[in-house]
Scaffold this motif. Structure first.
Motif, mmCIF file in Angstrom:
data_model
loop_
_atom_site.group_PDB
_atom_site.id
_atom_site.type_symbol
_atom_site.label_atom_id
_atom_site.label_comp_id
_atom_site.label_asym_id
_atom_site.label_seq_id
_atom_site.Cartn_x
_atom_site.Cartn_y
_atom_site.Cartn_z
ATOM 1 N N TYR A 18 0.828 -1.206 0.000
ATOM 2 C CA TYR A 18 0.000 0.000 0.000
ATOM 3 C C TYR A 18 0.866 1.261 0.000
ATOM 4 O O TYR A 18 0.536 2.245 -0.679
ATOM 5 C CB TYR A 18 -0.939 0.021 1.208
ATOM 6 C CG TYR A 18 -1.810 1.265 1.200
ATOM 7 C CD1 TYR A 18 -2.932 1.330 0.386
ATOM 8 C CD2 TYR A 18 -1.485 2.379 1.973
ATOM 9 C CE1 TYR A 18 -3.716 2.475 0.336
ATOM 10 C CE2 TYR A 18 -2.256 3.522 1.927
ATOM 11 C CZ TYR A 18 -3.373 3.566 1.108
ATOM 12 O OH TYR A 18 -4.129 4.704 1.043
ATOM 13 N N ARG B 75 -12.798 4.573 -7.770
ATOM 14 C CA ARG B 75 -12.572 4.255 -6.364
ATOM 15 C C ARG B 75 -11.082 4.280 -6.060
ATOM 16 O O ARG B 75 -10.252 3.969 -6.919
ATOM 17 C CB ARG B 75 -13.154 2.879 -6.011
ATOM 18 C CG ARG B 75 -12.569 1.702 -6.787
ATOM 19 C CD ARG B 75 -13.398 0.440 -6.579
ATOM 20 N NE ARG B 75 -12.867 -0.708 -7.318
ATOM 21 C CZ ARG B 75 -12.143 -1.672 -6.782
ATOM 22 N NH1 ARG B 75 -11.851 -1.628 -5.474
ATOM 23 N NH2 ARG B 75 -11.701 -2.689 -7.496
ATOM 24 N N GLU C 153 -7.729 0.733 -1.277
ATOM 25 C CA GLU C 153 -8.073 0.533 0.124
ATOM 26 C C GLU C 153 -6.819 0.223 0.943
ATOM 27 O O GLU C 153 -6.078 -0.705 0.616
ATOM 28 C CB GLU C 153 -9.065 -0.624 0.266
ATOM 29 C CG GLU C 153 -10.457 -0.309 -0.254
ATOM 30 C CD GLU C 153 -11.169 0.725 0.599
ATOM 31 O OE1 GLU C 153 -10.889 0.792 1.818
ATOM 32 O OE2 GLU C 153 -11.981 1.481 0.038
#
Length: 489
Positions: free
Chosen positions: A342, A431, A434
């Motif tokens: 990430y 989007r 996450e």
């Protein structure tokens, strides 16, 4: 009698073919007109002008579609130059049924052309053109040379590894060499995400400060002193800024700090299978790699650190339905911690938000990626992804000659990527990526690496792997100064 089910998505495949074709033709126009493809005089010239339109190159199976003599869009024709003048009359070409002017830009390029003996374009010369339409000027002719530069594109689903589009070159009829899987080209700066991922696993974080300054390293072959793309040094930089600006000296310093063996280990874990020389210069992209390896390796980041193995075929059956092979997706080995994957996504978002990949913002979706340009402008790369799709583009010459002056990944490969993604991206709501549960955020100035208060100009949320928050953020003790993947605390 076998039936082979592939992962190919025809909508994406058509979009990929169009993007490679259009991108190479646009690049070829920028590189300049290379001269006429022939010359006619006397009786031959008169016969050409009275004849039907002549497609420049047509698949024999499609040739029947041109028997009617109409000029069709998206078809390249041979045009006979009838007039070469400056000013409004410009440069005219005869296509048989019609005589059209060249577009102003193409006319200027054609008039500037000089051959080996300094000859100029003249009436009777033959040039490849395509019909284009201008709202004010009507139909015009545009020069369309067969590019002498090549490109390749591959698209992969990061959740399954399925290859949904693959284009190995400009024209399969001219060359069956697949530049996605067969061409091994110098990676250039597209290798830097692997350098940064290695550094993050060795105690660095996004706000670690590394100097952008001259560096010289003693090697077995002598002193190696790399320099930046631009002849300047910016001083102390955060990793976030250094990757966005693709600073060479920072990449080298990170590789020195972690060690070459650690960098090679990361590259192997992510899926780079070609030979990697054990030399510090790999930090700037000297290894020869394939586009397929590079794109699948980048897919590890949006896949949460799991290895992404490309898959081309899903099932093979006989003509009566008996299954011979059922190729289920490969198991997903965890090759990077989710937090590191990430953090890499966030660093690579910076490349697009304010770095060398800014043009990708035109996609209108959160995206992350990296440009790459090899020594001497011989290879140009852009590999980037959204949460739904990863696509990689390479541009270069089969001869390994330079593409042209200042033909970087951002100016050469990125436009092809953007056209493809606009047409082929899944129709999902935009989007963001996450964050995993082991990532926490702190408000900081990502240029200086210092904590800042809410509302401060330049303040952004910077992610950290849990337990790696620098001590300087302890002073921002109020809980509202931090947030985790689950929300604000």
């Amino acid at each position: 009698g076998l039936r082979i089910a592939t992962t190919l998505d025809m909508k994406r495949q058509r979009a990929a073919e169009a993007a490679v074709r259009d991108g190479l033709e646009a690049l070829d126009r920028r590189l300049g007109f290379r001269g006429p493809i022939g010359h006619l005089g006397g009786v031959e010239r008169d016969a050409f002008a009275e004849g039907p339109p002549r497609p420049y190159a047509v698949d024999p199976e499609r040739a029947i579609g041109f028997a009617g003599g109409a000029l069709l869009p998206d078809v390249t024709y041979v045009g006979l130059v009838t007039e070469v003048k400056e000013g409004k009359r410009g440069l005219q070409v005869d296509l048989g049924p019609r005589t059209l002017k060249l577009t102003e830009d193409d006319a200027r390029r054609a008039r500037r052309w000089r051959g080996e003996k300094r000859q100029k374009l003249e009436p009777g010369d033959l040039v490849p053109v395509r019909i284009t339409h201008d709202e004010k000027k009507g139909d015009l002719a545009a020069l369309v040379q067969n590019p002498d530069v090549q490109a390749a594109l591959v698209a992969i689903d990061p959740t399954t590894g399925d290859v949904s589009a693959m284009v190995g070159g400009y024209d399969y009829a001219q060359s069956q060499f697949n530049r996605v899987t067969q061409a091994k080209r110098q990676a250039g700066s597209s290798i830097k995400p692997f350098v940064y991922a290695t550094a993050l696993q060795h105690g660095f974080h996004e706000l670690s400060i590394v100097p952008d300054a001259p560096i010289a390293i003693r090697t077995a072959s002598g002193i190696w002193a790399p320099h930046n793309y631009k002849p300047e040094y910016l001083g102390p930089l955060t990793l976030k800024t250094a990757l966005a600006k693709s600073i060479n000296t920072v990449s080298v310093r990170l590789a020195v700090a972690t060690g070459i063996d650690a960098l090679i280990k990361t590259m192997r874990a992510l899926g780079i299978s070609t030979a990697i020389p054990r030399h510090i210069s790999i930090s700037l992209g000297t290894p020869d790699v394939t586009l397929l390896d590079m794109t699948s390796a980048y897919a590890v980041f949006p896949a949460g650190g799991q290895r992404v193995t490309p898959r081309f075929v899903t099932k093979v059956t006989t003509d009566n339905g008996r299954v011979i092979e059922d190729m289920k997706p490969a198991g997903r080995a965890q090759v990077l911690p989710p937090s590191i994957a990430y953090l890499m996504v966030d660093l690579m978002k910076g490349v697009i938000l304010r770095g060398t990949g800014k043009k990708a913002l035109e996609l209108g979706r959160p995206a992350a990626g990296k440009t790459g340009t090899s020594t001497g402008f011989r290879d140009a790369w852009f590999i980037a992804y959204t949460a739904d799709l990863v696509a990689g583009v390479w541009v270069g010459r089969d001869s390994f000659r330079p593409i042209g002056s200042d033909t970087t990944g951002g100016s050469t490969a990125l436009p092809i990527w953007l056209q493809f993604m606009r047409a082929a991206h899944p129709d999902t709501p935009p989007r963001d990526f996450e964050p995993p549960a082991d990532v926490t955020f702190a408000r900081a100035n990502d240029q200086t690496g210092l904590p800042v208060a809410a509302g401060t100009p330049g303040a952004v949320w910077v992610p950290f792997a849990r337990g790696t928050l620098p001590g300087r953020f302890a002073a921002t003790a109020p809980a509202r100064g931090f947030r985790t993947a689950e929300g604000f605390q």
